[in-house]
Write a protein that holds these residues in place. Structure first.
Motif, PDB file in Angstrom:
ATOM      1  N   THR A 292      37.682  52.018  34.620  1.00 31.11           N
ATOM      2  CA  THR A 292      38.290  52.545  35.839  1.00 31.11           C
ATOM      3  C   THR A 292      38.304  51.516  36.957  1.00 31.11           C
ATOM      4  OG1 THR A 292      37.407  54.675  35.189  1.00 31.11           O
ATOM      5  CG2 THR A 292      38.271  54.507  37.402  1.00 31.11           C
ATOM      6  N   SER A 293      39.409  51.494  37.684  1.00 30.97           N
ATOM      7  CA  SER A 293      39.601  50.669  38.893  1.00 30.97           C
ATOM      8  C   SER A 293      39.805  49.193  38.604  1.00 30.97           C
ATOM      9  CB  SER A 293      38.426  50.830  39.879  1.00 30.97           C
ATOM     10  OG  SER A 293      38.307  52.184  40.262  1.00 30.97           O
ATOM     11  N   ILE A 294      39.810  48.788  37.369  1.00 25.34           N
ATOM     12  CA  ILE A 294      40.065  47.385  37.095  1.00 25.34           C
ATOM     13  C   ILE A 294      41.540  47.103  37.330  1.00 25.34           C
ATOM     14  CG2 ILE A 294      40.517  47.707  34.626  1.00 25.34           C
ATOM     15  CD1 ILE A 294      39.130  45.034  34.130  1.00 25.34           C
ATOM     16  N   PRO A 295      41.875  46.031  38.008  1.00 26.62           N
ATOM     17  CA  PRO A 295      43.287  45.715  38.233  1.00 26.62           C
ATOM     18  C   PRO A 295      43.934  45.227  36.945  1.00 26.62           C
ATOM     19  CG  PRO A 295      41.899  44.010  39.146  1.00 26.62           C
ATOM     20  CD  PRO A 295      40.980  45.110  38.693  1.00 26.62           C
ATOM     21  N   PRO A 296      45.267  45.322  36.850  1.00 26.50           N
ATOM     22  CA  PRO A 296      45.957  44.826  35.662  1.00 26.50           C
ATOM     23  C   PRO A 296      45.810  43.324  35.520  1.00 26.50           C
ATOM     24  CG  PRO A 296      47.522  45.426  37.375  1.00 26.50           C
ATOM     25  CD  PRO A 296      46.185  45.893  37.845  1.00 26.50           C
ATOM     26  N   ASP A 297      46.195  42.828  34.332  1.00 30.84           N
ATOM     27  CA  ASP A 297      46.016  41.397  34.036  1.00 30.84           C
ATOM     28  C   ASP A 297      46.596  40.498  35.103  1.00 30.84           C
ATOM     29  OD1 ASP A 297      44.704  42.010  31.752  1.00 30.84           O
ATOM     30  OD2 ASP A 297      46.428  41.759  30.417  1.00 30.84           O
ATOM     31  N   SER A 298      47.761  40.870  35.612  1.00 30.15           N
ATOM     32  CA  SER A 298      48.456  39.982  36.553  1.00 30.15           C
ATOM     33  C   SER A 298      47.711  39.826  37.873  1.00 30.15           C
ATOM     34  CB  SER A 298      49.869  40.505  36.819  1.00 30.15           C
ATOM     35  OG  SER A 298      49.798  41.819  37.358  1.00 30.15           O
ATOM     36  N   LYS A 299      46.834  40.773  38.181  1.00 28.66           N
ATOM     37  CA  LYS A 299      46.130  40.718  39.465  1.00 28.66           C
ATOM     38  C   LYS A 299      44.664  40.326  39.315  1.00 28.66           C
ATOM     39  CE  LYS A 299      49.168  44.143  41.606  1.00 28.66           C
ATOM     40  NZ  LYS A 299      49.265  45.425  42.332  1.00 28.66           N
ATOM     41  N   LEU A 300      44.229  40.107  38.067  1.00 30.29           N
ATOM     42  CA  LEU A 300      42.846  39.705  37.868  1.00 30.29           C
ATOM     43  C   LEU A 300      42.674  38.236  38.230  1.00 30.29           C
ATOM     44  CD1 LEU A 300      41.692  41.285  34.493  1.00 30.29           C
ATOM     45  CD2 LEU A 300      40.674  41.648  36.742  1.00 30.29           C
ATOM     46  N   PRO A 301      41.591  37.916  38.932  1.00 26.64           N
ATOM     47  CA  PRO A 301      41.291  36.491  39.149  1.00 26.64           C
ATOM     48  C   PRO A 301      41.097  35.795  37.806  1.00 26.64           C
ATOM     49  CG  PRO A 301      39.976  37.881  40.586  1.00 26.64           C
ATOM     50  CD  PRO A 301      40.639  38.786  39.619  1.00 26.64           C
ATOM     51  N   SER A 302      41.456  34.515  37.766  1.00 31.91           N
ATOM     52  CA  SER A 302      41.436  33.791  36.494  1.00 31.91           C
ATOM     53  C   SER A 302      40.037  33.670  35.914  1.00 31.91           C
ATOM     54  CB  SER A 302      42.036  32.387  36.684  1.00 31.91           C
ATOM     55  OG  SER A 302      41.308  31.682  37.678  1.00 31.91           O
ATOM     56  N   ASP A 303      39.043  33.732  36.780  1.00 34.11           N
ATOM     57  CA  ASP A 303      37.684  33.574  36.282  1.00 34.11           C
ATOM     58  C   ASP A 303      36.993  34.906  35.981  1.00 34.11           C
ATOM     59  OD1 ASP A 303      37.606  34.399  38.875  1.00 34.11           O
ATOM     60  OD2 ASP A 303      35.909  33.123  39.475  1.00 34.11           O
TER      61      ASP A 303
END
Length: 487
Positions: A46-57
């Motif tokens: 829950t609440s994890i952003p999609p791949d495109s908005k995740l920081p690279s690290d």
């Protein structure tokens, strides 16, 4: 620590504590999900952003209790040996963990962690199994086994069943432990085939789950015991309707049709049959003294025999039995035959009487009786038997159409008619004349016998007197001879 001098000076500390509490609430989230053994469940991060908005690290991890299942970054997924490739799937873009073909052992705590966020999901698994893989014959009693597994203490469950017609069923519940419940259903009928529902409820934790399960009941659409009525010399067709096509039964089975005149008598096999997995019916007629036919045109999955001309001794029990994996189901048709007769047979002459007899071949069911009545007659021409009497006689003096009815309460099950003809008038005169002539002849013969007897008696007396006279003369001559010799 020094006390706050003013309210304003204490606000930053209080705000900081509240802020830390909010961070704690957001960072650690608990969820509860229910899964069914054999099914699948998707666990959310829950609440994890999609791949495109995740920081690279950013690194996302999934664990089952303390066992690491996988580690995910923006481009790759590293799986451990605990990650079962054919059952566990990571769904992008939200890093959900899908568990397929669930097992009881899959229950427990699953933790999704990314950064400072942690989502803990408690997975509660139910497993419902049904005896004989859900394939039954009519009148068998299924057994359900419900098991549960969870990371938390197991709740006390209440179980409700609904049949294929959505009727509530009250089962016999046997609780072996909180982990295992055994439920015994009612005796099944052919109409019970379909999807049943096991409704499971718990107050803490709150659980309301419906578990569907399939039930197939192979049997007859006929009742277990059916009565059929026929009159002597009439045709009758006996049919048993299998439900195998209706419920799409995919297994082969076989059976046979037997007949016996009464309970305890020897059974005669009339035919045997087998039904293939594709639903094809094959019948084989067996040798028997009973004359019957197997109709060529009939509905599918129907066992049928035709008696073209029923005799009184064709009555009895006709039992169709099917067999599947060494288990049996049967349905009986009890054939009852009616006959009528008259004594004396033939036309009814004026002022004469006749006895009509109506008889059935077997014991009548409760509430059934026989009735004689004359068509277009009066109440005086009606006679009822006592309940369950199998024979009824009526003495009549009026010609016409007489009917015998087999009654069940007020319902006529079968009727048989007997037409009593009225003898012509001249026949009555002939009968009267013959009767008078016979009487006169008998009188004349009687008189002749009396006269002959008297004449025979007289002849006998005359012969007796003559014999006495001869004896007297003979004795007299003998005396005279003796007297002369003395002189």
């Amino acid at each position: 620590m020094e006390p706050c001098g003013t309210a304003m000076s204490c606000m930053p500390a209080a705000f900081l504590l509240l802020h830390l509490g909010l961070i704690s609430t957001v960072a650690h989230q608990n969820e509860f999900q229910i899964g069914l053994a054999g099914g699948e469940v998707t666990l959310n991060c829950t609440s994890i952003p999609p791949d495109s908005k995740l920081p690279s690290d950013t690194v996302v991890t999934w664990t089952h209790y303390n066992t690491l299942l996988c580690r995910i970054d923006k481009n790759n997924v590293w799986k451990t040996s605990a990650f079962i490739a054919d059952r566990f799937v990571i769904k992008t873009p939200n890093k959900q963990l899908q568990v397929q073909n669930l097992k009881l052992s899959d229950a427990g705590i699953y933790i999704c962690k990314y950064g400072s966020h942690e989502v803990r999901t408690s997975l509660h698994i139910f497993k419902l199994t049904i005896s004989l893989d859900g394939h039954f014959l009519q009148n068998e009693v299924p057994e359900l086994t419900l098991m549960q597994n969870s990371s938390s203490p197991l709740p006390d469950l209440s179980i409700t069943l609904f049949d294929s017609n959505n009727n509530r069923v009250t089962p016999e519940l046997q609780k072996e432990s909180r982990q295992k419940y055994i439920v015994n259903l009612k005796k099944l009928e052919a109409m019970d085939s379909g999807t049943w529902v096991c409704q499971v409820h718990s107050d803490s934790p709150l659980i309301n789950v419906n578990i569907p399960f399939a039930v197939k009941v192979l049997g007859f659409q006929n009742p277990d015991l059916e009565r059929k009525y026929a009159t002597v010399d009439s045709p009758v067709i006996l049919s048993w309707h299998l439900n195998s096509q209706k419920i799409k039964w995919k297994e082969g089975f076989k059976g046979q049709l037997n007949w016996k005149q009464q309970e305890g008598a020897n059974a005669h096999e009339l035919l045997d049959f087998n039904v293939t997995a594709q639903g094809e019916l094959h019948e084989t007629k067996k040798s028997s003294n009973l004359l019957f036919e197997i109709p060529e045109r009939k509905p599918g999955s129907t066992i049928e025999v035709k008696l073209p001309k029923v005799h009184f001794n064709h009555s009895g029990q006709y039992q169709c039995q099917l067999e599947y994996q060494g288990r049996y189901a049967q349905s009986k048709i009890e054939l009852m035959v009616m006959k009528v007769s008259a004594n004396p047979a033939g036309p009814l002459s004026r002022e004469a009487n006749m006895t009509l007899t109506c008889q059935v071949s077997g014991q009548l069911p409760p509430g059934a009786y026989l009735r004689w009545e004359r068509v277009n007659g009066t109440e005086m021409d009606v006679k009822n038997s006592k309940h369950q009497e199998v024979k009824l006689e009526v003495n009549i003096s009026a010609a016409g159409l007489w009917s015998c009815h087999l009654m069940e309460d007020t319902d006529r099950k079968i009727s048989l008619h007997y037409h009593v003809e009225e003898a012509p008038v001249w026949i009555s005169y002939v009968i009267i004349g013959a009767s008078i002539g016979g009487s006169l002849l008998a009188f004349a013969l009687g008189c002749l016998c009396i006269i002959s007897g008297i004449s025979w008696q007289r002849r006998r007396q005359r012969a007796k007197r003559m014999a006495q006279a001869r004896q007297y003369l003979l004795e007299n001559k003998t005396c005279q001879c003796q007297h002369r010799l003395k002189k």
